[in-house]
Design an enzyme around this catalytic site. Structure first.
Site, PDB file in Angstrom:
ATOM      1  N   GLU A  95       0.830  -1.203   0.000  1.00 51.60           N
ATOM      2  CA  GLU A  95       0.000   0.000   0.000  1.00 51.60           C
ATOM      3  C   GLU A  95       0.869   1.259   0.000  1.00 51.60           C
ATOM      4  O   GLU A  95       1.941   1.282   0.597  1.00 51.60           O
ATOM      5  CB  GLU A  95      -0.893   0.026   1.248  1.00 51.60           C
ATOM      6  CG  GLU A  95      -1.939  -1.080   1.226  1.00 51.60           C
ATOM      7  CD  GLU A  95      -2.948  -0.959   2.362  1.00 51.60           C
ATOM      8  OE1 GLU A  95      -4.129  -1.217   2.105  1.00 51.60           O
ATOM      9  OE2 GLU A  95      -2.569  -0.620   3.500  1.00 51.60           O
ATOM     10  N   CYS A 108       3.477   8.631   0.668  1.00 55.25           N
ATOM     11  CA  CYS A 108       4.016   7.781   1.728  1.00 55.25           C
ATOM     12  C   CYS A 108       4.184   6.393   1.135  1.00 55.25           C
ATOM     13  O   CYS A 108       3.211   5.780   0.696  1.00 55.25           O
ATOM     14  CB  CYS A 108       3.049   7.758   2.909  1.00 55.25           C
ATOM     15  SG  CYS A 108       3.515   6.600   4.197  1.00 55.25           S
ATOM     16  N   CYS A 115       6.365  -6.540   7.975  1.00 54.61           N
ATOM     17  CA  CYS A 115       7.371  -5.944   8.855  1.00 54.61           C
ATOM     18  C   CYS A 115       7.619  -6.903   9.998  1.00 54.61           C
ATOM     19  O   CYS A 115       6.714  -7.614  10.419  1.00 54.61           O
ATOM     20  CB  CYS A 115       6.830  -4.612   9.398  1.00 54.61           C
ATOM     21  SG  CYS A 115       7.993  -3.749  10.491  1.00 54.61           S
ATOM     22  N   CYS A 119       5.919  -3.669  16.628  1.00 50.46           N
ATOM     23  CA  CYS A 119       5.364  -2.607  17.486  1.00 50.46           C
ATOM     24  C   CYS A 119       3.887  -2.917  17.763  1.00 50.46           C
ATOM     25  O   CYS A 119       3.131  -3.248  16.850  1.00 50.46           O
ATOM     26  CB  CYS A 119       5.484  -1.240  16.809  1.00 50.46           C
ATOM     27  SG  CYS A 119       7.195  -0.807  16.409  1.00 50.46           S
ATOM     28  N   CYS A 122       0.730  -1.207  15.822  1.00 51.70           N
ATOM     29  CA  CYS A 122       0.815  -1.032  14.371  1.00 51.70           C
ATOM     30  C   CYS A 122       0.271  -2.243  13.610  1.00 51.70           C
ATOM     31  O   CYS A 122       0.643  -3.384  13.900  1.00 51.70           O
ATOM     32  CB  CYS A 122       2.270  -0.784  13.982  1.00 51.70           C
ATOM     33  SG  CYS A 122       2.489  -0.475  12.227  1.00 51.70           S
ATOM     34  N   GLY A 162       6.611  -1.460   6.759  1.00 47.44           N
ATOM     35  CA  GLY A 162       8.013  -1.891   6.743  1.00 47.44           C
ATOM     36  C   GLY A 162       8.922  -1.000   7.562  1.00 47.44           C
ATOM     37  O   GLY A 162       8.580   0.127   7.873  1.00 47.44           O
ATOM     38  N   SER A 194      11.648   7.143   8.133  1.00 48.59           N
ATOM     39  CA  SER A 194      11.246   6.945   9.522  1.00 48.59           C
ATOM     40  C   SER A 194      11.709   5.585  10.011  1.00 48.59           C
ATOM     41  O   SER A 194      11.497   4.566   9.346  1.00 48.59           O
ATOM     42  CB  SER A 194       9.719   7.046   9.601  1.00 48.59           C
ATOM     43  OG  SER A 194       9.267   6.787  10.912  1.00 48.59           O
ATOM     44  N   SER A 217      10.883   6.982  15.509  1.00 46.51           N
ATOM     45  CA  SER A 217       9.651   6.638  16.224  1.00 46.51           C
ATOM     46  C   SER A 217      10.018   6.385  17.678  1.00 46.51           C
ATOM     47  O   SER A 217      10.550   5.336  18.012  1.00 46.51           O
ATOM     48  CB  SER A 217       9.024   5.387  15.608  1.00 46.51           C
ATOM     49  OG  SER A 217       8.667   5.664  14.278  1.00 46.51           O
ATOM     50  N   CYS A 336      -1.178   6.568   9.774  1.00 46.55           N
ATOM     51  CA  CYS A 336      -0.016   5.881  10.339  1.00 46.55           C
ATOM     52  C   CYS A 336      -0.430   4.625  11.068  1.00 46.55           C
ATOM     53  O   CYS A 336      -1.335   4.637  11.899  1.00 46.55           O
ATOM     54  CB  CYS A 336       0.687   6.772  11.354  1.00 46.55           C
ATOM     55  SG  CYS A 336       1.274   8.281  10.670  1.00 46.55           S
TER      56      CYS A 336
HETATM   57  N1  SAH Z   1       9.003   1.312  10.619  1.00 45.00           N
HETATM   58  C1  SAH Z   1       9.119   2.731  10.546  1.00 45.00           C
HETATM   59  C2  SAH Z   1       8.167   3.397   9.596  1.00 45.00           C
HETATM   60  C3  SAH Z   1       6.717   2.989   9.570  1.00 45.00           C
HETATM   61  S1  SAH Z   1       5.519   3.605  10.665  1.00 45.00           S
HETATM   62  C4  SAH Z   1       9.003   3.331  11.917  1.00 45.00           C
HETATM   63  O1  SAH Z   1       8.776   2.599  12.861  1.00 45.00           O
HETATM   64  O2  SAH Z   1       9.227   4.518  12.059  1.00 45.00           O
HETATM   65  C5  SAH Z   1       5.305   5.304  10.553  1.00 45.00           C
HETATM   66  C6  SAH Z   1       4.936   5.911  11.928  1.00 45.00           C
HETATM   67  O3  SAH Z   1       3.597   5.560  12.342  1.00 45.00           O
HETATM   68  C7  SAH Z   1       5.857   5.408  13.015  1.00 45.00           C
HETATM   69  O4  SAH Z   1       6.212   6.482  13.850  1.00 45.00           O
HETATM   70  C8  SAH Z   1       4.963   4.435  13.743  1.00 45.00           C
HETATM   71  O5  SAH Z   1       5.410   4.165  15.037  1.00 45.00           O
HETATM   72  C9  SAH Z   1       3.634   5.139  13.693  1.00 45.00           C
HETATM   73  N2  SAH Z   1       2.486   4.300  13.993  1.00 45.00           N
HETATM   74  C10 SAH Z   1       2.370   2.967  13.871  1.00 45.00           C
HETATM   75  N3  SAH Z   1       1.154   2.564  14.249  1.00 45.00           N
HETATM   76  C11 SAH Z   1       0.477   3.662  14.599  1.00 45.00           C
HETATM   77  C12 SAH Z   1      -0.832   3.891  15.066  1.00 45.00           C
HETATM   78  N4  SAH Z   1      -1.704   2.897  15.215  1.00 45.00           N
HETATM   79  N5  SAH Z   1      -1.200   5.171  15.327  1.00 45.00           N
HETATM   80  C13 SAH Z   1      -0.335   6.190  15.155  1.00 45.00           C
HETATM   81  N6  SAH Z   1       0.915   6.034  14.720  1.00 45.00           N
HETATM   82  C14 SAH Z   1       1.329   4.775  14.444  1.00 45.00           C
END
Ligand code: SAH
Length: 345
Positions: A95, A108, A115, A119, A122, A162, A194, A217, A336
């Protein structure tokens, strides 16, 4: 079969020149083909009208030509954000999200199929990692969206599905191809990568001589809380993470962005704000607050907008440069943490 062939769209102009000379073709052919791929955004060799039929055939035999298949588009009724589901040659899907801002269009992109960072808030990580994307597959997300919207992309954020630094070499090559003067020539300053905080790769990135923005992050200001949200925090503690940020800033002169997803009752207390100030201040970081976006498998909720505003004010009063990220495309699960390997219908 396909995969035995070389990926022509991931080659630099230099590499393509070497390929042409190995094929006993004139070097200017490399420039022409490169321009067809990266400036005119041709969809296959057949569109390269100033390249003779014979050479086009030779190219088809030797190389595969990455092009993404559009599977689905969704448009947000709230803000016009579009989410694209693209099919890759091996049957996987990724996506990408297109966002229209006053100052230009942002895309984006995803850097991996799935991934493995885990986290907890996510959606992209729920099914684990399938594979990293090739430079050409990342470029094509930008190129396909440019073709489909008919509008120029001015900013690219590597914040889709990812962990970009878990696909390090391909991501760096992608950035060089995207920002190089023979291609779309997007400014490096308009690219943001990021990361969840892979310390050795952050340090390596600092040494690449790139002028891109690195976003970290962060999401928690103590190791204990960070470990609960992000398994990667078991590998790298906040001390070494902050040292890597300082190194990046020092080497590149580019200020780091801290991304901080505000989760109601989890990381939005006054102590959390104080901790964030303590970490951001010495590095002169920009802080980007993201009210957590709900995903259906988890019950994390954002606080109220008022609570977010109070948190933001605390940071601002202490001289921190802070913004609250607009939740673009939340109604189409394009925000995000809401991107996935396949679309849930
Ligand atoms: N793997 C990378 C990039 C992808 S996520 C990273 O971790 O930075 C892009 C951003 O969205 C990251 O800051 C991530 O922590 C955040 N994110 C992930 N899930 C989210 C959610 N449910 N709500 C808000 N931000 C989220």
């Amino acid at each position: 079969m396909e995969n035995k062939k070389r990926d022509i769209k991931s080659l630099t102009l230099e590499e393509l020149k070497n390929e042409m000379s190995a094929m006993e073709e004139k070097p200017f052919r490399a420039k022409q083909i490169y321009e067809w791929m990266h400036v005119k955004l041709a969809e296959d060799f057949g569109q390269m009208t100033n390249i003779g039929k014979e050479l086009r055939e030779k190219c088809r035999e030797r190389y595969f030509y990455t092009c993404l298949k559009l599977v689905k588009v969704q448009e947000s009724a709230i803000d016009g954000t579009k989410k694209f589901l693209f099919g890759l040659a091996d049957g996987n899907t990724v996506e990408s999200v297109w966002m229209k801002y006053k100052h230009g269009n942002s895309v984006c992109i995803s850097s991996q199929v799935g991934c493995r960072m885990g986290c907890v808030f996510c959606a992209s990580t729920l099914d684990g990692l399938e594979r990293g994307l090739l430079p050409s597959e990342m470029l094509e997300q930008v190129y396909a969206i440019t073709r489909l919207t008919g509008e120029r992309v001015s900013n690219v954020v590597v914040m889709g599905t990812g962990e970009p630094l878990d696909n390090y070499e391909n991501v760096v090559k992608f950035i060089r191809l995207l920002t190089g003067e023979s291609g779309l020539h997007i400014s490096q300053r308009s690219i943001t990568v990021s990361t969840c905080g892979l310390v050795p790769q952050m340090r390596k990135l600092a040494d690449e001589g790139l002028q891109i923005t690195l976003a970290l992050s962060l999401h928690a200001v103590t190791d204990e809380k960070r470990r609960q949200l992000m398994p990667v925090a078991n590998r790298y503690g906040l001390d070494e993470l902050m040292e890597a940020c300082a190194y990046y800033f020092d080497k590149t002169g580019r200020r780091i962005t801290f991304e901080y997803s505000l989760v109601g009752g989890v990381n939005d207390s006054p102590e959390d704000a104080a901790g964030l100030i303590r970490l951001a201040k010495p590095l002169n970081c920009h802080v980007n607050l993201i009210p957590v976006n709900p995903i259906k498998e988890r019950d994390f909720r954002p606080g109220t907008p008022e609570e977010a505003a109070v948190f933001k004010n605390k940071l601002e009063k202490n001289g921190i440069n802070v913004t609250i990220r607009r939740e673009m495309g939340r109604d189409i699960d394009g925000a995000c943490g809401q991107l996935r390997r396949s679309m849930l219908s």
